[in-house]
Design a protein around this motif. Sequence first.
Motif, short mmCIF file in Angstrom:
data_model
loop_
_atom_site.label_atom_id
_atom_site.label_comp_id
_atom_site.label_asym_id
_atom_site.label_seq_id
_atom_site.Cartn_x
_atom_site.Cartn_y
_atom_site.Cartn_z
N UNK A 227 -0.43 12.61 9.12
CA UNK A 227 0.82 11.94 8.81
C UNK A 227 1.23 11.08 9.99
N UNK A 228 2.12 10.12 9.73
CA UNK A 228 2.60 9.24 10.78
C UNK A 228 4.12 9.26 10.80
N UNK A 229 4.70 8.71 11.87
CA UNK A 229 6.15 8.60 11.98
C UNK A 229 6.60 7.20 11.60
N UNK A 230 7.72 7.12 10.90
CA UNK A 230 8.33 5.83 10.63
C UNK A 230 7.73 5.06 9.48
N UNK A 231 8.20 3.81 9.33
CA UNK A 231 7.82 2.96 8.21
C UNK A 231 6.94 1.79 8.61
N UNK A 232 6.55 1.73 9.87
CA UNK A 232 5.63 0.69 10.35
C UNK A 232 4.55 1.36 11.17
N UNK A 233 3.45 0.65 11.37
CA UNK A 233 2.34 1.19 12.12
C UNK A 233 2.65 1.11 13.62
N UNK A 234 3.05 2.24 14.21
CA UNK A 234 3.35 2.24 15.64
C UNK A 234 2.07 2.48 16.44
N UNK A 235 2.18 2.49 17.77
CA UNK A 235 1.01 2.60 18.62
C UNK A 235 0.28 3.92 18.46
N UNK B 66 7.82 -2.93 1.98
CA UNK B 66 7.57 -2.25 3.24
C UNK B 66 6.40 -1.29 3.15
N UNK B 67 6.31 -0.58 2.03
CA UNK B 67 5.21 0.36 1.84
C UNK B 67 3.87 -0.37 1.78
N UNK B 68 3.81 -1.47 1.03
CA UNK B 68 2.57 -2.23 0.92
C UNK B 68 2.17 -2.77 2.29
N UNK B 69 3.13 -3.26 3.05
CA UNK B 69 2.84 -3.78 4.38
C UNK B 69 2.29 -2.69 5.29
N UNK B 70 2.86 -1.50 5.24
CA UNK B 70 2.39 -0.39 6.06
C UNK B 70 0.97 0.01 5.68
N UNK C 163 -7.19 -5.37 1.42
CA UNK C 163 -5.75 -5.60 1.38
C UNK C 163 -5.29 -5.72 -0.08
N UNK C 164 -4.08 -5.28 -0.34
CA UNK C 164 -3.55 -5.34 -1.71
C UNK C 164 -2.26 -6.16 -1.73
N UNK C 165 -2.01 -6.87 -2.82
CA UNK C 165 -0.77 -7.63 -2.93
C UNK C 165 0.39 -6.73 -3.35
N UNK C 166 1.60 -7.22 -3.18
CA UNK C 166 2.76 -6.52 -3.72
C UNK C 166 2.67 -6.59 -5.23
N UNK C 167 2.66 -5.46 -5.93
CA UNK C 167 2.42 -5.48 -7.38
C UNK C 167 3.65 -5.87 -8.19
N UNK C 168 3.38 -6.45 -9.35
CA UNK C 168 4.41 -6.66 -10.36
C UNK C 168 4.44 -5.39 -11.20
N UNK C 169 5.55 -4.69 -11.20
CA UNK C 169 5.63 -3.38 -11.84
C UNK C 169 6.23 -3.42 -13.25
N UNK D 5 9.87 9.78 4.08
CA UNK D 5 10.42 9.11 5.27
C UNK D 5 9.61 7.89 5.69
N UNK D 6 8.39 7.78 5.21
CA UNK D 6 7.56 6.61 5.52
C UNK D 6 7.77 5.47 4.55
#
Length: 432
Positions: free
Chosen positions: A90-98, A124-128, A410-416, A117-118
Amino acid sequence: MIRFTRHSLKPKISGTLFIIAAMVSLFLIAGCSNSSSNSQSEATDSPTSQSTPAPTTSLAPTPSAVSDPIALQVAEMTLEEKIGQMLLVGIDGTVLDEQAKKMITEDKIGGIILYKDNIKSLKGMISLINSMKKSNTGNPAPLFMSVDQEGGKVSRMPKEYATFPSNGTMGASNDAAAAEKMGKLLAREVRSAGFNMNFAPVLDINSNPDNPVIGDRSFGNAADQVIQLGIAEMKGIESEGVVPVVKHFPGHGDTSVDSHLDLPIVNKTAGQLADLEWLPFQAAIKEGTDAVMVAHILFPKLDPDKPASLSRTIIGEQLRDEMGYQGIVITDDLTMGAIMKNYDLTTAAVDTVNAGSDILLVAHGYDNEKRVMDSLLQNVKNGKIQETRIDESVYRILALKAKYNLSDEQIPVPDLTDLNKEINVWRQTIEK
């Protein structure tokens, strides 16, 4: 036929040979002891348990690297790369930290799990997820991108997605076709976000009304009901190209303690478990389940010293030998209170590998991931874990990634729009 792309694994082997070898690999994994198969989630001072030395024999046949390109890739990997593949973190936060980036680029971990929490928004999820996959470029194999998306109270996806009812609600309908549809829709949901592994379905039987952690996460209080609906959901998830992970073996339905907080104890014999708790898992094995999560529960009448997740008796003897399961074994989160309050994390990591686990879930703390990885490395080098035991797990992991044609694309932001409409229409049939 299973399809593979050049993104599926490190490009060391020609595509034609790899396809043939992967098909052989899957036969060895799913078929060695299961000829009927066709398919395929906090620490205090605590006593330190003694790690048992590794067995000198493998739990399953290890194919020759001469004739099997997956075995060849395992043979060419460094020990650090192999152990990295066995860690799902698991990771902390919503972005890829160091720290998260280091686990991917330096430790070459095999997978990631995201929690609520991520995840704050769809974009934001797709970007992460895309940033994690990009960081994995050049590593031995694509990442397992995993999530707990059961429905009901265990739902991780952002608000842009339509919601799912609980398994308990699903159970009240007692409709296997609807359960399979739920599995398909869950898989399409998580896959649209870039996940390729879902920790579902729950195969626990809700036999204890005072259970603080299962409840309506279960399909019901009868084995037949859980089998019928759970296996249907499993097949639905699998059919959409997402790895389903059935949980929580040997069964979390009769506990009165939440293993996130402390260690549950169940005083049942093997015979009693075989009459109830084990039945859904045996059915899943018969139907070719690819992955089983093992719970942190102490069963003193089976193993008085170690919980199921660390027990060679329960994993190696009961699950693998007696039940004939040769697929992936994943621990529940080793940073949960059940382990951290009662066992030493580094010793627990060694014990679970020697017991027969393939993937160690370390869901919280970069320091915990480093401790686990360093412990495994040291204990292979000092002989307390045989490297053949590591190779066996890595072989299973790479073969499963190949089976599901995983990639780090890589995946695009989906149309849901369409997916959400389909989920809502299906949900109305369940809740009418």
